[in-house]
Scaffold this motif. Sequence first.
Motif, PDB file in Angstrom:
ATOM      1  N   VAL A 149      19.040  73.081 -21.443  1.00 28.16           N
ATOM      2  CA  VAL A 149      19.724  73.737 -22.620  1.00 28.16           C
ATOM      3  C   VAL A 149      20.072  72.712 -23.611  1.00 28.16           C
ATOM      4  O   VAL A 149      20.468  71.635 -23.289  1.00 28.16           O
ATOM      5  CB  VAL A 149      20.988  74.387 -22.303  1.00 28.16           C
ATOM      6  CG1 VAL A 149      21.836  74.893 -23.461  1.00 28.16           C
ATOM      7  CG2 VAL A 149      20.740  75.816 -21.267  1.00 28.16           C
ATOM      8  N   TYR A 150      19.406  73.026 -24.864  1.00 26.10           N
ATOM      9  CA  TYR A 150      19.991  72.198 -26.009  1.00 26.10           C
ATOM     10  C   TYR A 150      20.464  72.745 -27.267  1.00 26.10           C
ATOM     11  O   TYR A 150      20.052  73.633 -27.730  1.00 26.10           O
ATOM     12  CB  TYR A 150      18.371  71.525 -26.585  1.00 26.10           C
ATOM     13  CG  TYR A 150      18.349  70.686 -27.864  1.00 26.10           C
ATOM     14  CD1 TYR A 150      19.624  69.791 -27.915  1.00 26.10           C
ATOM     15  CD2 TYR A 150      17.422  70.556 -28.808  1.00 26.10           C
ATOM     16  CE1 TYR A 150      19.635  68.790 -29.047  1.00 26.10           C
ATOM     17  CE2 TYR A 150      17.228  69.787 -30.098  1.00 26.10           C
ATOM     18  CZ  TYR A 150      18.482  68.933 -29.988  1.00 26.10           C
ATOM     19  OH  TYR A 150      18.604  68.015 -31.248  1.00 26.10           O
ATOM     20  N   LEU A 151      21.721  72.205 -27.420  1.00 23.58           N
ATOM     21  CA  LEU A 151      22.637  72.658 -28.343  1.00 23.58           C
ATOM     22  C   LEU A 151      22.760  71.714 -29.443  1.00 23.58           C
ATOM     23  O   LEU A 151      23.270  70.490 -29.771  1.00 23.58           O
ATOM     24  CB  LEU A 151      24.001  72.738 -27.901  1.00 23.58           C
ATOM     25  CG  LEU A 151      24.256  73.575 -26.588  1.00 23.58           C
ATOM     26  CD1 LEU A 151      24.586  73.061 -25.485  1.00 23.58           C
ATOM     27  CD2 LEU A 151      25.373  74.808 -27.123  1.00 23.58           C
ATOM     28  N   LYS A 152      21.749  71.959 -30.434  1.00 24.88           N
ATOM     29  CA  LYS A 152      21.551  71.231 -31.594  1.00 24.88           C
ATOM     30  C   LYS A 152      22.832  71.503 -32.479  1.00 24.88           C
ATOM     31  O   LYS A 152      23.305  70.583 -33.154  1.00 24.88           O
ATOM     32  CB  LYS A 152      20.300  71.443 -32.326  1.00 24.88           C
ATOM     33  CG  LYS A 152      19.693  70.488 -33.426  1.00 24.88           C
ATOM     34  CD  LYS A 152      18.712  70.694 -33.869  1.00 24.88           C
ATOM     35  CE  LYS A 152      18.396  69.675 -35.108  1.00 24.88           C
ATOM     36  NZ  LYS A 152      16.906  69.776 -35.716  1.00 24.88           N
ATOM     37  N   LYS A 153      23.142  72.861 -32.573  1.00 24.07           N
ATOM     38  CA  LYS A 153      24.329  73.155 -33.306  1.00 24.07           C
ATOM     39  C   LYS A 153      25.186  73.811 -32.325  1.00 24.07           C
ATOM     40  O   LYS A 153      24.950  73.761 -30.990  1.00 24.07           O
ATOM     41  CB  LYS A 153      23.953  74.471 -34.532  1.00 24.07           C
ATOM     42  CG  LYS A 153      22.805  73.426 -35.321  1.00 24.07           C
ATOM     43  CD  LYS A 153      23.584  72.580 -36.423  1.00 24.07           C
ATOM     44  CE  LYS A 153      22.531  72.039 -37.361  1.00 24.07           C
ATOM     45  NZ  LYS A 153      22.191  72.864 -38.432  1.00 24.07           N
ATOM     46  N   GLY A 154      26.226  74.444 -32.654  1.00 25.95           N
ATOM     47  CA  GLY A 154      27.463  75.090 -32.054  1.00 25.95           C
ATOM     48  C   GLY A 154      27.235  76.628 -31.853  1.00 25.95           C
ATOM     49  O   GLY A 154      26.416  77.217 -32.527  1.00 25.95           O
ATOM     50  N   THR A 180      24.730  65.782 -31.917  1.00 24.24           N
ATOM     51  CA  THR A 180      25.957  65.606 -32.686  1.00 24.24           C
ATOM     52  C   THR A 180      26.720  66.633 -33.355  1.00 24.24           C
ATOM     53  O   THR A 180      27.804  66.672 -33.531  1.00 24.24           O
ATOM     54  CB  THR A 180      25.455  64.479 -33.851  1.00 24.24           C
ATOM     55  OG1 THR A 180      24.812  63.216 -33.094  1.00 24.24           O
ATOM     56  CG2 THR A 180      26.497  63.973 -35.066  1.00 24.24           C
ATOM     57  N   ALA A 181      25.974  67.724 -33.846  1.00 27.12           N
ATOM     58  CA  ALA A 181      26.421  68.595 -34.470  1.00 27.12           C
ATOM     59  C   ALA A 181      26.831  69.883 -33.745  1.00 27.12           C
ATOM     60  O   ALA A 181      27.345  71.007 -34.038  1.00 27.12           O
ATOM     61  CB  ALA A 181      25.480  69.126 -36.024  1.00 27.12           C
ATOM     62  N   ALA A 182      26.582  69.606 -32.294  1.00 24.13           N
ATOM     63  CA  ALA A 182      27.070  70.800 -31.702  1.00 24.13           C
ATOM     64  C   ALA A 182      28.694  70.875 -31.341  1.00 24.13           C
ATOM     65  O   ALA A 182      29.102  69.889 -30.790  1.00 24.13           O
ATOM     66  CB  ALA A 182      26.429  70.536 -30.295  1.00 24.13           C
ATOM     67  N   ASN A 183      29.110  72.037 -31.592  1.00 24.89           N
ATOM     68  CA  ASN A 183      30.272  72.316 -31.754  1.00 24.89           C
ATOM     69  C   ASN A 183      30.606  73.770 -30.999  1.00 24.89           C
ATOM     70  O   ASN A 183      30.379  74.635 -31.663  1.00 24.89           O
ATOM     71  CB  ASN A 183      31.136  72.412 -33.064  1.00 24.89           C
ATOM     72  CG  ASN A 183      32.585  72.821 -33.136  1.00 24.89           C
ATOM     73  OD1 ASN A 183      33.234  72.819 -31.769  1.00 24.89           O
ATOM     74  ND2 ASN A 183      33.139  73.032 -34.142  1.00 24.89           N
TER      75      ASN A 183
END
Length: 317
Positions: A149-154, A180-183
Amino acid sequence: GDISITGTSKTASGSPGRIGVDMRGMVTGRDIQITGTSNTTSATDGVGVQFESASSVNASGTLSVQGEVKGGGMGRAVWLGDASNSTAVFNASNDINITGTLSSSGAGNANNAGVFIDTSGVTASSSNGAIRITGDSTAAGNSFTKNGVYLKKGMSLAAQNGTTIQGNAMGTGASVYLDTAANLQVTRGGLTIQTGGDSTSNAFIMSAVGASISQSSNADVTVVTQGQGNITAPKISNSGSGDVVIAAGSALPAGTETGGQVLTLAGNDITQSGGGKTYIYTGSPANTGALSNLSSNFANLYYQGTSQAVNTGFNKA
């Protein structure tokens, strides 16, 4: 009534021909099943199911999404977003299950994953059930970087019975990677981020500087690996009364100094403002990251049962 959407792509290249199911609108029904498969060649990038533009799925029962990428290429089995300001909304009364399997054997990179979150406009809400997001890239082999699972964003998550994000990967790919931008914003129920496998697994969880979790419900945040895999902790802000648990090598016995390590990054701290506690479980003190990065309260540690000041076995700032 119930809705079933199924698509298979066999196109060698081009978009949207390489996508099994491309969701760009609204679907509303009782139990909803969306299944997409992409068959790739060595030079193509496939997508099993993609949600983009202003897509939304609303189920009065259960909601299931299953994507797979096969063949000799690369890809994202389930792709939420398209790197723009698109939104993807999932609502269900009962469980929400999002599963992506990356079976293709082509050369990969960090953007190749079982489940890829590529926009900050992803929300998922289950009023009576649980949310489960599972990404698997183990069948793709271990020669390339392919994340589970790759969370590039949140994402915004709210589930009565909590949310579980589980990744499975091999080689240099992370089981779960928070960029970095994963929230992750959790407003209802707990959150568990975990690897698959058992005590022999090397599956790890990676967080970049700035990756964050915000928990405002009165439930726990748990980040856990099973065996030898490390955890690089994200920034966690907990305003509820639940606990925060970071546990590397949880399937291994205590006291052996084996198993994965909890690693830390400056700026990725853990804050508690609602009365919850923080628990850190790691393989060995000497190989653990600087725990003072997680909290200033961890700047002076010693082994329980001793009267000494700071034991140098602990790695601290």
